[in-house]
Design an enzyme around this catalytic site. Structure first.
Site, PDB file in Angstrom:
ATOM      1  N   HIS A 127     -30.252 -87.207 138.396  1.00 16.03           N
ATOM      2  CA  HIS A 127     -30.807 -87.244 137.038  1.00 16.03           C
ATOM      3  C   HIS A 127     -30.247 -88.422 136.245  1.00 16.03           C
ATOM      4  O   HIS A 127     -29.223 -88.995 136.604  1.00 16.03           O
ATOM      5  CB  HIS A 127     -30.487 -85.923 136.350  1.00 16.03           C
ATOM      6  CG  HIS A 127     -30.891 -84.730 137.163  1.00 16.03           C
ATOM      7  ND1 HIS A 127     -32.100 -84.094 137.001  1.00 16.03           N
ATOM      8  CD2 HIS A 127     -30.270 -84.099 138.190  1.00 16.03           C
ATOM      9  CE1 HIS A 127     -32.202 -83.096 137.877  1.00 16.03           C
ATOM     10  NE2 HIS A 127     -31.091 -83.076 138.609  1.00 16.03           N
TER      11      HIS A 127
ATOM     12  N   ARG B 181     -33.588 -91.590 140.565  1.00 14.17           N
ATOM     13  CA  ARG B 181     -33.865 -90.414 139.758  1.00 14.17           C
ATOM     14  C   ARG B 181     -34.974 -89.630 140.466  1.00 14.17           C
ATOM     15  O   ARG B 181     -35.689 -90.156 141.320  1.00 14.17           O
ATOM     16  CB  ARG B 181     -34.321 -90.805 138.364  1.00 14.17           C
ATOM     17  CG  ARG B 181     -33.204 -91.461 137.557  1.00 14.17           C
ATOM     18  CD  ARG B 181     -33.723 -91.943 136.212  1.00 14.17           C
ATOM     19  NE  ARG B 181     -34.202 -90.842 135.402  1.00 14.17           N
ATOM     20  CZ  ARG B 181     -34.840 -91.003 134.246  1.00 14.17           C
ATOM     21  NH1 ARG B 181     -35.085 -92.215 133.787  1.00 14.17           N
ATOM     22  NH2 ARG B 181     -35.239 -89.945 133.545  1.00 14.17           N
ATOM     23  N   HIS B 182     -35.115 -88.370 140.121  1.00 10.87           N
ATOM     24  CA  HIS B 182     -36.261 -87.591 140.605  1.00 10.87           C
ATOM     25  C   HIS B 182     -37.542 -88.266 140.119  1.00 10.87           C
ATOM     26  O   HIS B 182     -37.506 -89.074 139.174  1.00 10.87           O
ATOM     27  CB  HIS B 182     -36.166 -86.169 140.043  1.00 10.87           C
ATOM     28  CG  HIS B 182     -35.998 -86.164 138.540  1.00 10.87           C
ATOM     29  ND1 HIS B 182     -37.070 -86.304 137.683  1.00 10.87           N
ATOM     30  CD2 HIS B 182     -34.889 -86.074 137.771  1.00 10.87           C
ATOM     31  CE1 HIS B 182     -36.623 -86.298 136.436  1.00 10.87           C
ATOM     32  NE2 HIS B 182     -35.297 -86.166 136.446  1.00 10.87           N
TER      33      HIS B 182
ATOM     34  N   ARG C  88     -36.795 -80.489 140.532  1.00 11.46           N
ATOM     35  CA  ARG C  88     -37.409 -81.825 140.528  1.00 11.46           C
ATOM     36  C   ARG C  88     -36.751 -82.800 141.503  1.00 11.46           C
ATOM     37  O   ARG C  88     -37.404 -83.682 142.035  1.00 11.46           O
ATOM     38  CB  ARG C  88     -37.461 -82.394 139.105  1.00 11.46           C
ATOM     39  CG  ARG C  88     -36.131 -82.492 138.358  1.00 11.46           C
ATOM     40  CD  ARG C  88     -36.435 -82.693 136.861  1.00 11.46           C
ATOM     41  NE  ARG C  88     -35.289 -82.894 135.995  1.00 11.46           N
ATOM     42  CZ  ARG C  88     -34.518 -81.925 135.490  1.00 11.46           C
ATOM     43  NH1 ARG C  88     -34.723 -80.671 135.837  1.00 11.46           N
ATOM     44  NH2 ARG C  88     -33.527 -82.205 134.657  1.00 11.46           N
TER      45      ARG C  88
ATOM     46  N   GLU D 111     -28.170 -82.192 136.176  1.00 12.29           N
ATOM     47  CA  GLU D 111     -28.215 -83.023 134.977  1.00 12.29           C
ATOM     48  C   GLU D 111     -27.200 -82.537 133.936  1.00 12.29           C
ATOM     49  O   GLU D 111     -26.819 -81.360 133.911  1.00 12.29           O
ATOM     50  CB  GLU D 111     -29.638 -82.998 134.382  1.00 12.29           C
ATOM     51  CG  GLU D 111     -29.859 -83.838 133.128  1.00 12.29           C
ATOM     52  CD  GLU D 111     -29.501 -85.319 133.258  1.00 12.29           C
ATOM     53  OE1 GLU D 111     -28.417 -85.632 133.795  1.00 12.29           O
ATOM     54  OE2 GLU D 111     -30.299 -86.164 132.805  1.00 12.29           O
TER      55      GLU D 111
ATOM     56  N   ASN E  17     -40.619 -84.482 131.568  1.00 13.14           N
ATOM     57  CA  ASN E  17     -40.639 -85.894 131.158  1.00 13.14           C
ATOM     58  C   ASN E  17     -41.911 -86.195 130.383  1.00 13.14           C
ATOM     59  O   ASN E  17     -41.881 -86.841 129.341  1.00 13.14           O
ATOM     60  CB  ASN E  17     -40.580 -86.833 132.374  1.00 13.14           C
ATOM     61  CG  ASN E  17     -39.237 -86.849 133.095  1.00 13.14           C
ATOM     62  OD1 ASN E  17     -39.172 -87.145 134.283  1.00 13.14           O
ATOM     63  ND2 ASN E  17     -38.158 -86.526 132.379  1.00 13.14           N
TER      64      ASN E  17
END
Lengths: 446, 446
Positions: free
Chosen positions: B365, B229-230, B280, B300, B236
């Site tokens: 994502h 994932r980023h 991201r 995403e 977040n």
């Protein structure tokens, strides 16, 4: 962006170099690929060398194509050079993704020359050969070409056939087919008797394999595809969209008349009927004496939260959505429902299976028919959601080498119009139009 | 229903009959097909005749496979009969769609026998041969088999290799490959050195052509796929979903550490990095010294009207949607956005391209990684949206003949947890979990 354009920065450029003798369906295949990719929003264009040659030499006889005819050679070389120049321009200036070089390219020398030009311009060459020894298939193709090719306009059929056979012989003398072993370093697909057998060699990218996958599903037997919306439904009368209502009395009349309408046109031809899983299409098909299949993928565009509402109610309750949909009807996705693009994606297996089949009658819904119609008629994406497809009308499509022929057969049973003009929520007056917009009536060619 | 299950009444049933000498990747291909079709929600199952044989004979030596060994022949005939009996049961009782009969099927006699059984049971047989003369490829396969096959558990590598080569020789004596001319009436696909060249003959249905299309994209070279994932993003931290925010300071630390993390595991191997088009993921990839590609299809899951909201806000503003999503997370489509199923459909070209490639590092994502992970690890559709994929963790996948090996490499940089348990809207505590659910940590085999 296309669902199949997997990247917006990858600059993959493919040139599909057709290979094969005349009358092997090369132009047909080329145009099908372009139409299919365009339908999926992948920028594709066909460069037909014959058209370039016709700019200087309209109706040459077979001798023109003799490998020893220096004047002919010169003109033909100029034609292919011009086609390739235009192709390179298109790649560079219009960000083209897939070009088809539609020519015979029968010699290794010619193919190597094209290969080199492609490589110099960072274009991936993929050779696509149509090799054929099925005499029926070849004769059907010759019959097709002599009636539709610009080279034989106004020429007596017998004279055209004889000259064309002669032209093929000129090419046969120098023809070097792609060879599984000799050409094993090239990226190529070889179709043997169309899709009876397919040899795919060194396919490099997803897009190339997708093109091969598509042509694997093609055939070029003559056939008809009939399209019809279901008969007028109770919801149509109530101006509601979606739902799963039964036919109105007039809709039932259409269902009763449909077998006669089909029979009058198709005669004793064997048909298969495809419907959606919704009641109104099955009721419309109920009297047809053919094999029937229901497809979930043929169900109407899902209007989500708007299912069962009238356009007036939608305009009132979801004014922003209503406007957004009018502005970009192709992309607009109903809340919890679908967009036209979503329908195109789920229709892809239907299109592929349709390509495999012979005579099919599809009874489905307005939005779904628009998408199928757009595929065969090459209607641009932004126009496809606005094509008028009236109720109680049988649409006949005949795929040809240079386009698709459309015929409309009206049942002469009144029905409401479900066509909503841009910017209004009004539908429901009895439909006075006699046919689809005139531009769509013509035989399309790319 | 699967987007590719084009009909709910068509009862197409296909048996993919594998053909080929041992160590030609047949089991690998079989399992890939099953995993791919299952991912697309098409009911598929592999029947491995070797497993049936091992019920009576666990670790036979090469002589067991000699065509003149009557006892061996009897046991092997029983194994294939049992496999086919179970397969027929599965078709009939569990409405199976695609079965793979994973065995050598090297003789015409055997293939004709299977063909007849299929036809008697209204099952379409499609032969799929893996033919190989690339010695490197064969040796790699042998090395793979001797370390992973249950037939050689606890056997010295040299002994296993020698015995296995001997076994192959037994089969070579009786091997009759599929022939383009002799077998032209059969539906078959022949893979030559995996996908170097593919010959497809008389492919009958869309689903068959889809399977051929898929295997055309496979290779069996050893390679690693890294997933991440980023790094932790501003959104977040704010517990918001969607958006296009930058990394948090801790997220940036992860980006800085990632090159070292990758290098420690991968060494000097050449990698290509795939990111989405969102900031991201690109910030996370910024220090990686490899070729990078951005894919729109890796963006995403689109949360539509909920984009930029916290789960608490969604629960408050759209309580029905919030509950509906928890109940069927795979199918739930955000208003104006996407469902997991939608993501699977748009990821298909990514999966296909991923199959074509060698070593790839994908930075994307949570929802997208869940779908990719589900494909490789055969996670059932209803579970895939609930797989916990923590931030700041590199996941290494190694596709093997009998499954995919997973390794988790933690960066040891704290991050919030973005995992939302069913029935709550709480996320955001610092993530204490050390890994993905234990069941997913194991090497999967079908």
């Amino acid at each position: 962006m296309s669902p199949y354009t997997v990247s917006n920065v990858q600059d993959l450029r493919i040139c599909v170099v057709m290979v094969g003798l005349p009358a092997r369906g090369k132009s047909f295949i080329s145009q099908k690929i372009v139409r299919y990719l365009s339908w999926l929003l992948i920028k594709a264009k066909c460069f037909n060398v014959g058209s370039y040659r016709r700019e200087t030499t309209q109706q040459p006889n077979a001798d023109f194509f003799d490998a020893n005819n220096k004047e002919g050679l010169k003109i033909r070389q100029l034609a292919v050079t011009n086609a390739i120049t235009d192709m390179m321009d298109w790649f560079n200036k219009e960000n083209g993704v897939v070009a088809i070089l539609d020519a015979t390219n029968t010699t290794r020398e010619r193919r190597n020359w094209v290969l080199k030009l492609c490589r110099q311009n960072r274009i991936e060459p993929m050779f696509l050969e149509s090799w054929c020894d099925d005499q029926d298939l070849i004769l059907r193709n010759i019959a097709e070409v002599k009636t539709t090719s610009p080279d034989y306009v106004g020429v007596e059929p017998e004279v055209a056939t004889k000259d064309f056979l002669n032209r093929i012989k000129k090419y046969e003398k120098i023809y070097e087919p792609l060879d599984e072993t000799y050409d094993q370093d090239l990226t190529f697909a070889k179709l043997i008797n169309i899709a009876q057998q397919v040899i795919a060699n060194k396919i490099q990218s997803y897009l190339e394999s997708r093109i091969v996958f598509y042509v694997m599903n093609l055939h070029i037997k003559p056939r008809c595809i009939y399209l019809s919306r279901h008969g007028e439904s109770i919801y149509n009368l109530e101006k509601k969209i979606g739902g799963d209502s039964s036919l109105s009395p007039r809709g039932l009349k259409y269902a009763e008349k449909l077998p006669e309408l089909v029979k009058q046109d198709a005669g004793d031809v064997d048909l298969t009927v495809w419907t959606s899983t919704l009641i109104r299409t099955q009721e419309t098909a109920q009297y047809l004496p053919y094999k029937q299949l229901q497809w979930k993928a043929l169900d109407e565009l899902d209007a989500g939260v708007c299912d069962g509402m009238t356009y007036e109610e939608i305009e009132k309750e979801f004014p922003e959505d209503f406007r957004a949909r009018d502005e970009n009807k192709y992309e607009y996705r109903y809340r919890g429902g679908e967009s036209y693009r979503d329908v195109v994606i789920r229709l892809e297996p239907i299109i592929m299976e349709l390509e495999r089949q012979e005579n099919i009658l599809i009874i489905t819904h307005q939005a779904v028919l628009r998408c199928i119609y757009a595929y065969f008629m090459n209607v641009p994406q932004e126009e496809s959601p606005w094509v008028a497809i009236p109720l109680h009308t049988l649409i006949k499509l005949e795929p040809r080498a240079y386009g698709t022929k459309v015929t409309l057969i009206k049942a002469d049973i009144p029905a409401v119009s479900t066509y909503k003009e841009k910017g209004t929520s009004q539908v429901g007056e009895d439909d006075k139009s006699t046919n689809i917009k005139t531009r769509n009536l013509l035989m399309t060619s790319l």
